[in-house]
Design a protein around this motif. Sequence first.
Motif, PDB file in Angstrom:
ATOM      1  N   TYR A 149      -1.668   3.737 -10.962  1.00 29.33           N
ATOM      2  CA  TYR A 149      -2.639   3.298 -10.241  1.00 29.33           C
ATOM      3  C   TYR A 149      -3.899   3.650 -11.761  1.00 29.33           C
ATOM      4  O   TYR A 149      -4.098   5.216 -11.321  1.00 29.33           O
ATOM      5  CB  TYR A 149      -3.206   2.904  -9.354  1.00 29.33           C
TER       6      TYR A 149
ATOM      7  N   ASP B 224      -9.134  -6.408  -6.945  1.00 27.58           N
ATOM      8  CA  ASP B 224      -9.158  -5.250  -7.163  1.00 27.58           C
ATOM      9  C   ASP B 224      -8.157  -4.225  -6.076  1.00 27.58           C
ATOM     10  O   ASP B 224      -7.862  -4.329  -4.734  1.00 27.58           O
ATOM     11  CB  ASP B 224     -10.411  -4.329  -7.208  1.00 27.58           C
ATOM     12  N   HIS B 225      -7.714  -3.186  -6.980  1.00 27.44           N
ATOM     13  CA  HIS B 225      -7.232  -1.736  -5.601  1.00 27.44           C
ATOM     14  C   HIS B 225      -8.195  -1.394  -5.201  1.00 27.44           C
ATOM     15  O   HIS B 225      -9.475  -0.723  -5.594  1.00 27.44           O
ATOM     16  CB  HIS B 225      -5.627  -1.045  -6.661  1.00 27.44           C
TER      17      HIS B 225
ATOM     18  N   ILE C 204      -3.636   3.872  -0.831  1.00 24.11           N
ATOM     19  CA  ILE C 204      -4.084   3.122  -1.990  1.00 24.11           C
ATOM     20  C   ILE C 204      -3.613   1.621  -1.634  1.00 24.11           C
ATOM     21  O   ILE C 204      -2.271   1.727  -0.925  1.00 24.11           O
ATOM     22  CB  ILE C 204      -3.447   3.128  -3.323  1.00 24.11           C
TER      23      ILE C 204
ATOM     24  N   GLU D  85      -3.246  -1.696  -2.736  1.00 30.76           N
ATOM     25  CA  GLU D  85      -3.396  -2.789  -4.223  1.00 30.76           C
ATOM     26  C   GLU D  85      -3.583  -4.168  -3.822  1.00 30.76           C
ATOM     27  O   GLU D  85      -3.511  -4.828  -2.933  1.00 30.76           O
ATOM     28  CB  GLU D  85      -1.733  -3.089  -4.071  1.00 30.76           C
ATOM     29  N   HIS D  86      -4.745  -4.350  -4.618  1.00 26.21           N
ATOM     30  CA  HIS D  86      -4.957  -5.167  -4.114  1.00 26.21           C
ATOM     31  C   HIS D  86      -5.865  -5.805  -2.913  1.00 26.21           C
ATOM     32  O   HIS D  86      -5.860  -6.298  -2.313  1.00 26.21           O
ATOM     33  CB  HIS D  86      -4.160  -6.592  -4.550  1.00 26.21           C
TER      34      HIS D  86
ATOM     35  N   ALA E 205       0.781  -0.936  -0.216  1.00 21.91           N
ATOM     36  CA  ALA E 205      -0.148   0.028  -0.094  1.00 21.91           C
ATOM     37  C   ALA E 205       0.842   1.180   0.046  1.00 21.91           C
ATOM     38  O   ALA E 205       1.896   0.831   0.148  1.00 21.91           O
ATOM     39  CB  ALA E 205      -0.830   0.332   1.464  1.00 21.91           C
TER      40      ALA E 205
END
Lengths: 379, 647
Positions: B323, B564-565, B584, B586-587, B268
């Motif tokens: 992203y 998904d992010h 953010i 990630e995933h 992240a």
Amino acid sequence: MSYLEYNVKTVPSGARKVLYLNWPLVLLLTAVASFGFLMLYSVAGGSLSPWAEPQMKRFLIGLAAMFVVAMVPIWLWRNLSVVAYLGSILLLVGVEFFGAVGMGAQRWIDLGFMRLQPSELTKITLVMILAAYYDALPIKRTSRPIWVIIPVLLILLPTFLVLRQPDLGTALLLMIGGGAVMFLAGVHWAYFVAVISAGIATVATVFQSRGTDWQLIKDYQFRRIDTFIDPSNDPLGAGYHITQAKIALGSGGWTGRGFMQGTQSRLNFLPEKHTDFIFTTLAEEFGFIGAFSLLALYALILVFCVSSALANKDRFASLLTLGIATTFFLFFAVNMSMVMGLAPVVGVPLPLVSYGGSAMLVLLTAFGLVQSAHIHRPR
Amino acid sequence: MRRPTKDTARGARKISRRALIVGGLQAGFMGVLALRMRYMQVEEADKFRLLAEENRVNIRLIPPARGEIFDRNGQPIAVNQPSYRITLTREDAGDVDEVIARLSHLIELDEEELNRAMTELRRTSPFFPVTIADKVSWSDVTQIAVNAPALPGVTPEVGLTRTYPMGSDFAHVIGYVGPVSDYDLEKIEAPDQLLFIPRFQIGKVGLESKLEDELRGKAGARRVEVNHVGREMRELDRREGIQGQNLQLTIDHELQNYVQARLDGESAAAVVMDVHNGDLLAIASAPTFDPNLFVRGISVSDYKALTENKYRPLAAKSVQGIYPPGSTFKMVVALAGLDEGIIGPEDTYYCPGHLEVSGRRFHCWKRAGHGHMNVESSLRESCDVFYYELALELGIEKISAMARKMGLGERFDIPMSAVASGLTPTKEWKRRARDAEWVIGDTVNSAIGQGFVLASPLQLAVMTARIASGRAVSPRLIKTIEGIEQTSGDGESLGLNENHLRQVRKAMFAVSNNRRGTAYGSRIIAEGMRMAGKTGTSQVRNITAAERAAGVRSNADLPWERRDHALFVDFAPYDDPRIAVAVIIEHGGGGSSAAAPVARDITLQALYGEDPPLDAYPTKDRGRIEALQEKLRKYRPDAKTDGSSRA
């Protein structure tokens, strides 16, 4: 024998001989040696050890030897010439078998108290035998080929032995020194022209032989000549010595950098700074004035020798004195040329200045002979 | 036998003549010697004097102390610490093996280092000290000092080593230093002589590398006299160098520490920024690493662990990671629509759950549809169809123009490695980069921050700050250099209608404060601290029609790489904005479930400057939050078992 020619009664005898010594010559020799003491003190970083003090002791011993030799009548020395010559030849042969190896050459015999270099001794005994030879030889036979061949052989025998060591520098000095005595004795100049021409041809041949399987001199000798011709092509190897020596000498300027202030010698950039290259230290620290003074002292020594020789009616004494003076000249001339980049590095010490026992003792003994000739000259 | 007198006299005359010739030759040669002497010592004296000086004098560099780095409150982040190394000098040691044997009884000697030292000892001059142990502790130094008589030639020497007291918290911002490599030298034209000093350290990545010139300083020099083998005899003179410049960051180390800790366990990134002057208060990327490992020389296994980790700990995702911004991009589209006068605050589009565009069906995340949506409700509930419709009317050029106004697609000049510029696509761009014509579907995808649109967390924070302040704020990382305040990041007015901005802010407030808002669960209830945000969930895969028919699989069922992010941007307090935050994961799955709680916690921490009171949180969350606060406290620098202060 021929000393009967002399009027023995007018020759000083006993202790009175001391008064008849060539005292100015003694003073000059001491002055030159003192230059050596000063420089040896300086290169040791302002210390009597390890060089200055032993050098002083040797000088005193040498001086004593000189006085003793001087007291002995010159005709006695003439009669001993053959013995001395044969003795030094024997020693030269001896180093072939018992010699210690130093710097790639067999040069000395360790006598325990000192290292004797027979090649040094030979320089004097060769002059002695040649002087005695021409003293005995009727003058009109001097230039006859048969009577020329004998002294040539006398010269070539030790030269050959020294070359075997191998010591190219000393060999050359022997030839030139011996040749000089022959020239002085009055051998016809045509012989010299012939020999010099032959010499040049030989040098050419030696260079031709380089790299072939009949190469006449050793690689390191070739390299010395190479670096002499262009020191910069080997700045860290053999050329380093010459380059650094020239820097030291040149950086002295007029008055030098001051006693014990020479950076080249103090920081060890100079090779062999206490032996063969001591002149550069002198030139660096005392400048042109110092270096020229030493040269002037040497010149004066020669002047005194030559004038003593010319005043001497005895043929042996005269030839011997001139021969020794010439040998002495060759010593310092070759050494100075070498450090100034005028001659290849051939390992010849600066007479009376460089650290070393053999050369000092031999030279002072030789000057003892000069003194003896001076004292016992026919009047 | 008596020789005739005549003969003798003639012989003597001959000798005299020849003696004069020989004497003359000798005199002549001596004249040559004297002239040569004069030439060298008088004419060429200067040249040789210079050569002698060159021989004798060496210039030795004195490395300058590297500039130190502090946070906005003066807390040290990168400092120079004395480090001790043990050297051995061959000529003083006498029996080297014996001395080393004795030394190994006293301190631990590294086998590898020792072997290298032994080789070096054999190779270098006997007076040259060779390092046999590097970075030894003070207690080892005292051990050696006490036993000095038994250890001839062994000397402890003190040097400076870069140390990062905050450990991994600032790894991505500061980077690290390391010894100069051949590769480094190749890159630099006319490298500073300093770089040739053995073991000299330069910045390798991050700020240490970007601001190398400021941090390095200028070398001092010593003129020393050396002898023929280079041994130093004495110092002739000395000119001290100029120390590197000290830097102060805009980052608050406590907040940075909190953010790093909060992100721990995820892949992240988060950015906290002052909405007025652009000061970056925290800029974090997780997972992180300990830069001190690199300074000491990282082991192969440690390095491998870092490079093979699929969470990419070495990447500074906050500025390098780009992203699809997902729904966080909707503010841009809304603002463009308002600005262009295409929609008014109360204008609506109808959302049936999908939109057919040139034969292709674009879905809203809510399959049943949102019904009639205006700007506020569409943002609040993150309706996709509203933005499809709006984007179709706007066209990509106007959307991208607004995005660029908001700082997207701009490569901000902050001194971190590989700051990314992201992407705000245009028709021209697609033609050039993809060699394909822009199609209408591209515009539709862009409307919800998918497709070609790419942004870094830093850019999203800037976008949010600009919405909050209405000004072209740009990020600032360096507060002062040598005490001199650097240019502030506050910018000109964006020139947008204040009413339009207010519309969007109000909608964002609804996102996290209205019951129907997508981030209502992660609201702040403390009065005067409330935040306005926007969730974003960006797909990293295409959902095929077949998949959709079978029912879209939930993120939890997917492998990590295909989830998904999760994104969230916010500013706070709503009434008087001070900070903007972008997060953010990630995933991470959904923006509201994965990113919003993290962003809320970070926002509160930034607003209070300490652990916020529990009553700032919704009642039902408080128990969970209390446990979390307790857990994160162990990450605090003062609570760490501090291993890095021992050099």
